[in-house]
Enzyme design. Structure first.
Site, mmCIF file in Angstrom:
data_model
loop_
_atom_site.group_PDB
_atom_site.id
_atom_site.type_symbol
_atom_site.label_atom_id
_atom_site.label_comp_id
_atom_site.label_asym_id
_atom_site.label_seq_id
_atom_site.Cartn_x
_atom_site.Cartn_y
_atom_site.Cartn_z
ATOM 1 N N TYR A 119 81.206 51.957 64.789
ATOM 2 C CA TYR A 119 81.031 51.205 63.227
ATOM 3 C C TYR A 119 80.415 52.249 62.624
ATOM 4 C CZ TYR A 119 78.650 49.077 59.612
ATOM 5 O OH TYR A 119 78.130 48.508 58.366
ATOM 6 N N GLU A 207 82.520 50.417 54.354
ATOM 7 C CA GLU A 207 82.174 49.986 56.032
ATOM 8 C C GLU A 207 83.552 50.039 56.614
ATOM 9 O OE1 GLU A 207 79.879 46.218 57.723
ATOM 10 O OE2 GLU A 207 81.556 45.761 56.462
#
Length: 401
Positions: A119, A207
């Protein structure tokens, strides 16, 4: 302003951020053509993705066909079948709620072999007033869950205002992901390019979840979420063109035409307030009184007749509204003017018809508050005045009882 994944990846590519090959499609035939084009470039597997402004697509399901929002297809024919199932159907995910969102766009990408998932995200850390870039080895799952259960697995680097992200910071982040060799170098390049894109587009969040490592040691953004700061869009007309109004609440779109800050909620008490802080306090007092706010509506500093009229129209467009609470602090604007504006708005034929049977409670405090209360009390109209917020809350309770 939110944008779709395929749009986000086009922006990432412009700034040198590595992404898999992908083609957007707006019909079944376009999806098939996209898959055939990718096949010619060497793709043997395809990923078909519903394009909606909500996360959790991989676990989401469509209402009619039961299709997944993200599906792996082994052939062009499977892409066709998936596109037929998705387009026009309503996709329900953890972020859409039960109402879901209608799928009107698709994205066909090359099926990438995955060795590891990570991530990476960039946003503004308001607590310290600096941009922050975060990485985690726990990719492919909700980062909120990681933050709650294993916060130590989120590594952060803050960027000083007016300064770039420095290479040593990117190296620390890549090292925190456990990478080495070519993968490490590519991750550093990826992180540097990602932050540059975030900074130069005036974004509020970037993101990438998951960021993937392939067996060939490539680092790719498998998914991408980008949100831009609305207040900076005047500097980026090319980004403003990416807005998809079909993904936005129609009430919020209408409010935007009148420069009203409106957010639709699920309650039965319509709110009209000036100032975001007062709006939040008003919603809190409504809940304490046993009601549920139907909206957040900040009319700003100039609560004049036209503003109040437009506010009424937006609020009354929601059939779930059973009572309206107006809570205005008269600082820039005088309370007596607001009171007259409210009464004039209620007399408007279009509003008067809709407001029948809907109690209106008005609390005005600040400049000329006493005069304002007298104006309302002497009006003979179905408008209830209140002095204290507690009194207004009690009137709300009485109205919805």
């Amino acid at each position: 302003m939110n944008i779709h994944e395929y749009q986000a990846k086009e922006i990432l590519k412009e700034y040198g951020v590595a992404v898999p090959i992908g083609i957007p499609a707006f019909s079944v035939e376009e999806a098939v053509a996209a898959a055939e084009q990718l096949k010619e470039k060497g793709a043997s597997l395809f990923v078909l993705k519903a394009q909606i402004h909500a996360g959790g697509r991989g676990k989401g399901r469509t209402v009619k066909s039961g299709a997944k929002g993200v599906m792996l297809c082994k052939s062009v024919e499977e892409v066709r079948k998936g596109a037929e199932d998705l387009l026009g159907d309503t996709l329900v995910t953890i972020q859409t709620g039960d109402a879901g969102k209608q799928v009107q766009r698709l994205y066909v990408t090359d099926g990438v072999d995955i060795d590891k998932e990570f991530y990476v995200g960039v946003t503004l850390d308001r607590a310290v007033g600096k941009n922050v870039i975060m990485v985690s080895t726990e990719g492919g799952v909700e980062i909120e869950k990681v933050a709650e259960e294993t916060p130590d697995k989120i590594i952060k680097e803050w960027v000083e205002p007016g300064q770039p992200l420095y290479p040593n910071q990117a190296r620390r982040l890549a090292f925190a992901l456990g990478l080495s060799g070519d993968a490490f170098k590519k991750a550093v390049k990826f992180i540097m390019a990602l932050y540059s894109a975030f900074d130069k587009t005036d974004a509020s969040i970037f993101e990438i979840n998951p960021l993937v490592l392939t067996p060939d040691n490539d680092i790719l953004a498998l998914d991408a979420k980008i949100n831009f700061d609305d207040n900076a869009l005047y500097r980026h007309p090319e980004l403003k063109e990416l807005r998809d109004v079909t993904e936005e609440d129609p009430f919020e779109l209408e409010a935007g035409k009148f420069n009203l800050n409106y957010i639709k909620l699920d309650g039965n008490v319509g709110c009209m307030v000036n100032g975001a802080g007062l709006a939040m306090a008003t919603m809190d007092i409504i809940k304490l009184a046993g009601g549920e706010p139907a909206n957040f509506l900040d009319v700003g500093g100039g609560a004049n007749v036209e503003t109040v009229k437009n506010g009424f129209k937006i609020i009354l467009s929601d059939p779930s509204v059973k009572v309206i609470l107006i809570n205005i602090f008269g600082g820039i604007v005088r309370c007596d003017r607001v009171a007259n504006g409210v009464l004039e708005a209620v007399k408007d034929p279009e509003i008067a018809e809709k407001v029948k049977g809907v109690p209106i409670i008005v609390r005005l405090q600040g400049t000329n508050a006493e005069e304002a209360k007298k104006i309302i009390d002497d009006s003979g109209m179905n408008v209830i005045s209140a002095v204290l917020l507690k009194e207004a809350a009690q009137e709300v309770t009485n109205a919805i009882a």
